[in-house]
Design a protein around this motif. Sequence first.
Motif, PDB file in Angstrom:
ATOM      1  N   PHE A 188     -48.512 113.437  81.446  1.00  0.00           N
ATOM      2  CA  PHE A 188     -48.574 112.079  81.955  1.00  0.00           C
ATOM      3  C   PHE A 188     -49.649 111.987  83.016  1.00  0.00           C
ATOM      4  CE2 PHE A 188     -47.179 109.133  85.325  1.00  0.00           C
ATOM      5  CZ  PHE A 188     -47.284 107.953  84.626  1.00  0.00           C
ATOM      6  N   TYR A 189     -50.551 111.101  82.830  1.00  0.00           N
ATOM      7  CA  TYR A 189     -51.577 110.816  83.833  1.00  0.00           C
ATOM      8  C   TYR A 189     -51.592 109.324  84.069  1.00  0.00           C
ATOM      9  CZ  TYR A 189     -53.062 115.517  82.806  1.00  0.00           C
ATOM     10  OH  TYR A 189     -53.086 116.870  82.630  1.00  0.00           O
ATOM     11  N   GLY A 231     -35.739 111.408  91.180  1.00  0.00           N
ATOM     12  CA  GLY A 231     -35.600 111.392  92.628  1.00  0.00           C
ATOM     13  C   GLY A 231     -35.032 112.660  93.223  1.00  0.00           C
ATOM     14  N   GLU A 232     -34.491 113.557  92.390  1.00  0.00           N
ATOM     15  CA  GLU A 232     -33.970 114.823  92.906  1.00  0.00           C
ATOM     16  C   GLU A 232     -35.102 115.839  92.998  1.00  0.00           C
ATOM     17  OE1 GLU A 232     -29.748 116.034  91.880  1.00  0.00           O
ATOM     18  OE2 GLU A 232     -30.407 115.039  90.041  1.00  0.00           O
ATOM     19  N   TYR A 282     -39.516 109.705  88.454  1.00  0.00           N
ATOM     20  CA  TYR A 282     -39.215 110.104  87.088  1.00  0.00           C
ATOM     21  C   TYR A 282     -38.369 111.362  87.100  1.00  0.00           C
ATOM     22  CZ  TYR A 282     -42.776 106.854  85.479  1.00  0.00           C
ATOM     23  OH  TYR A 282     -43.493 105.722  85.219  1.00  0.00           O
ATOM     24  N   ALA A 283     -37.496 111.515  86.130  1.00  0.00           N
ATOM     25  CA  ALA A 283     -36.743 112.748  85.966  1.00  0.00           C
ATOM     26  C   ALA A 283     -37.696 113.828  85.452  1.00  0.00           C
ATOM     27  CB  ALA A 283     -35.595 112.537  84.983  1.00  0.00           C
ATOM     28  N   PRO A 284     -37.412 115.102  85.706  1.00  0.00           N
ATOM     29  CA  PRO A 284     -38.286 116.163  85.222  1.00  0.00           C
ATOM     30  C   PRO A 284     -38.497 116.069  83.714  1.00  0.00           C
ATOM     31  CG  PRO A 284     -36.698 117.062  86.754  1.00  0.00           C
ATOM     32  CD  PRO A 284     -36.293 115.640  86.488  1.00  0.00           C
ATOM     33  N   GLY A 338     -42.702 114.405  77.446  1.00  0.00           N
ATOM     34  CA  GLY A 338     -42.067 114.904  76.233  1.00  0.00           C
ATOM     35  C   GLY A 338     -41.045 115.995  76.484  1.00  0.00           C
ATOM     36  N   GLY A 339     -40.467 116.023  77.676  1.00  0.00           N
ATOM     37  CA  GLY A 339     -39.467 117.030  78.009  1.00  0.00           C
ATOM     38  C   GLY A 339     -40.040 118.280  78.629  1.00  0.00           C
TER      39      GLY A 339
END
Length: 85
Positions: free
Chosen positions: A1-2, A42-43, A9-11, A16-17
Amino acid sequence: FYGAIDRYYAPGEKTGGQTHGIGWGGRNFHDGNNVGPPKKAGECTDYGDYNILMLEHLHATANPPRRVDLNELVPRWMQALPTWR
Protein backbone atom coordinates in the motif's frame (compact mmCIF):
# COMPACT_ATOMS: atom_id res chain seq x y z
CA PHE A 1 0.00 0.00 0.00
CA TYR A 2 1.35 3.37 -0.99
CA GLY A 3 -0.54 6.59 -0.59
CA ALA A 4 -2.03 8.83 2.02
CA ILE A 5 -2.80 7.34 5.40
CA ASP A 6 -6.34 8.45 6.07
CA ARG A 7 -7.10 6.24 9.10
CA TYR A 8 -5.61 3.50 11.26
CA TYR A 9 -5.35 0.19 9.44
CA ALA A 10 -5.12 -3.28 10.93
CA PRO A 11 -1.87 -5.14 10.16
CA GLY A 12 -1.98 -6.34 6.56
CA GLU A 13 -5.36 -4.71 5.86
CA LYS A 14 -4.23 -2.82 2.75
CA THR A 15 -1.46 -5.22 1.74
CA GLY A 16 -3.36 -8.41 1.01
CA GLY A 17 -2.72 -9.76 4.50
CA GLN A 18 1.06 -9.43 4.23
CA THR A 19 2.80 -7.58 7.03
CA HIS A 20 6.44 -8.16 6.05
CA GLY A 21 8.45 -7.78 2.89
CA ILE A 22 10.42 -10.12 0.67
CA GLY A 23 11.85 -13.06 2.57
CA TRP A 24 9.05 -13.16 5.12
CA GLY A 25 6.35 -14.39 2.78
CA GLY A 26 2.99 -15.01 4.40
CA ARG A 27 4.23 -15.00 7.98
CA ASN A 28 2.06 -12.78 10.12
CA PHE A 29 3.08 -11.99 13.68
CA HIS A 30 -0.12 -10.03 14.38
CA ASP A 31 -2.65 -12.86 14.22
CA GLY A 32 -3.06 -13.30 17.97
CA ASN A 33 -0.31 -15.90 18.46
CA ASN A 34 -2.89 -18.20 20.08
CA VAL A 35 -2.99 -15.75 23.01
CA GLY A 36 -5.97 -13.66 21.97
CA PRO A 37 -7.69 -12.05 19.01
CA PRO A 38 -5.73 -10.66 16.05
CA LYS A 39 -4.39 -7.13 16.28
CA LYS A 40 -6.89 -4.48 15.25
CA ALA A 41 -6.53 -1.07 13.67
CA GLY A 42 -4.79 1.31 16.06
CA GLU A 43 -3.05 -1.36 18.15
CA CYS A 44 0.72 -1.74 18.31
CA THR A 45 2.43 -4.07 15.89
CA ASP A 46 5.22 -6.29 17.18
CA TYR A 47 7.54 -3.31 16.63
CA GLY A 48 5.35 -1.24 18.95
CA ASP A 49 5.33 -4.05 21.51
CA TYR A 50 9.14 -4.08 21.48
CA ASN A 51 9.26 -0.29 21.87
CA ILE A 52 6.98 -0.47 24.91
CA LEU A 53 9.09 -3.29 26.36
CA MET A 54 12.28 -1.24 25.95
CA LEU A 55 10.73 1.92 27.39
CA GLU A 56 9.51 0.00 30.43
CA HIS A 57 12.91 -1.63 30.83
CA LEU A 58 14.78 1.67 30.54
CA HIS A 59 12.46 3.22 33.10
CA ALA A 60 12.93 0.33 35.52
CA THR A 61 16.73 0.39 35.23
CA ALA A 62 17.36 4.15 34.96
CA ASN A 63 18.82 4.65 38.40
CA PRO A 64 21.75 4.62 38.26
CA PRO A 65 22.07 5.32 34.51
CA ARG A 66 23.85 2.52 32.69
CA ARG A 67 24.00 0.61 29.44
CA VAL A 68 21.39 -2.04 28.68
CA ASP A 69 22.47 -5.28 30.31
CA LEU A 70 21.13 -8.39 28.58
CA ASN A 71 21.17 -10.22 31.90
CA GLU A 72 18.50 -7.72 33.05
CA LEU A 73 16.63 -7.34 29.75
CA VAL A 74 16.25 -10.96 28.60
CA PRO A 75 14.26 -12.15 31.66
CA ARG A 76 11.88 -9.19 31.25
CA TRP A 77 11.52 -9.99 27.53
CA MET A 78 10.95 -13.69 28.18
CA GLN A 79 8.23 -12.85 30.71
CA ALA A 80 6.45 -10.42 28.33
CA LEU A 81 6.74 -12.40 25.09
CA PRO A 82 4.20 -15.17 25.86
CA THR A 83 1.49 -12.56 26.46
CA TRP A 84 1.96 -10.71 23.16
CA ARG A 85 -0.64 -11.20 20.52
